[in-house]
Design an enzyme around this catalytic site. Structure first.
Site, PDB file in Angstrom:
ATOM      1  CB  SER A  89      76.826  40.261  43.388  1.00  0.00           C
ATOM      2  OG  SER A  89      75.607  39.789  43.907  1.00  0.00           O
ATOM      3  CG  ASN A  90      72.593  38.682  40.408  1.00  0.00           C
ATOM      4  OD1 ASN A  90      71.557  38.971  40.969  1.00  0.00           O
ATOM      5  ND2 ASN A  90      73.180  37.498  40.567  1.00  0.00           N
ATOM      6  N   PRO A  91      71.937  42.337  40.484  1.00  0.00           N
ATOM      7  CG  PRO A  91      71.053  43.806  38.892  1.00  0.00           C
ATOM      8  CD  PRO A  91      71.853  42.567  39.032  1.00  0.00           C
TER       9      PRO A  91
END
Ligand code: CTP
Ligand code: CA
Length: 226
Positions: A33-35
């Site tokens: 995923s990513n932030p």
């Protein structure tokens, strides 16, 4: 309150906003995923609803309350985001893609938790569909807006994305500014069109960026809609 005094200039306009990250599962307990915080997309949804639009917000996993008057659809993967956005976009006038869509997903999602193995591990990934490009390929009268975070050659790369995806404009930002982009409450963006023309906006709250985005997108809506 501010909401009541607001001009309902988007009354009758159908808006779809995507927000937050996607999660691409490797096995039942792990994902790529990513932030992305989702704050920019939620601000667009809130601003559009405040101006009278009919708003569907398709959101990845984020820690944010649903803005009042907004229809929210929760998704995790890019494939689910695609289904939800394409469905909601069918009769939409404006689609704003703020979601940080993972570019790749696991080629093979394990149904059971993977045990630890050797000292190195290789995961095969396959490309996810480009949702904004799919919308652009069958654009109709819809107005399409994207976001892009770039570390270099921002205007050039964003203009190229607007062209490739047939978006009306892309809001470009850089990950390096304190308090902006991922997780921050402010944003400093440059509006970039496919022909390379662009305008840098000052540093604004994400809500103010959302209002300006809607001003610009509103100018592009067919007159009959307004
Ligand atoms: N986007 C999308 N579907 C994808 C990837 C991106 O709809 N699979 C949308 C994003 O929501 C955003 C815009 O496209 O509005 C630009 O995203 P970005 O990641 O910058 O574009 P990419 O084409 O993936 O380019 P890059 O190789 O730089 O990641
Ligand atoms: Ca990408």
């Amino acid at each position: 309150p501010q909401e009541e005094a607001q001009e309902q200039d988007l009354a009758g306009v159908k808006v779809v906003v995507s927000a937050g990250p996607t999660r691409e599962y490797l096995d039942p307990v792990r994902f790529v995923s990513n932030p992305s915080s989702g704050k920019m997309g939620f601000a667009v949804a809130q601003a559009a609803a405040g101006r009278g639009a009919d708003v569907t917000l398709v959101s990845g996993p984020v820690h944010l309350a649903t803005p009042a008057g907004v229809r929210r659809v929760d998704i995790e993967s890019a494939l689910d985001l695609r289904d939800a956005v394409l469905q909601a976009a069918q009769d939409a006038d404006l689609v704003v893609m703020t979601a940080a869509v993972a570019d790749y997903r696991a080629a093979d999602v394990k149904t059971e938790k993977e045990a630890k193995g050797g000292e190195t591990k290789t995961i095969e990934l396959v490309k996810n569909p480009d949702i904004l490009a799919e919308l652009g390929a069958d654009k109709g009268k819809r107005v399409l807006v994207g976001f892009a975070m770039e570390t270099h050659a921002g205007v050039e790369r964003a203009a190229d994305k607007a062209r490739r995806k047939n978006a009306d404009f892309i809001l470009l930002n850089y990950p390096t500014q304190e308090g902006t982009a991922f997780g921050g409450d402010d944003n400093q963006v440059t509006l970039v069109r496919a022909d390379g023309t662009h305008e840098a906006w000052p540093r604004l709250s994400k809500r103010e960026v959302a209002e300006r985005l809607l001003d610009r997108a509103g100018q592009l809506l067919p007159a009959a809609r307004l």
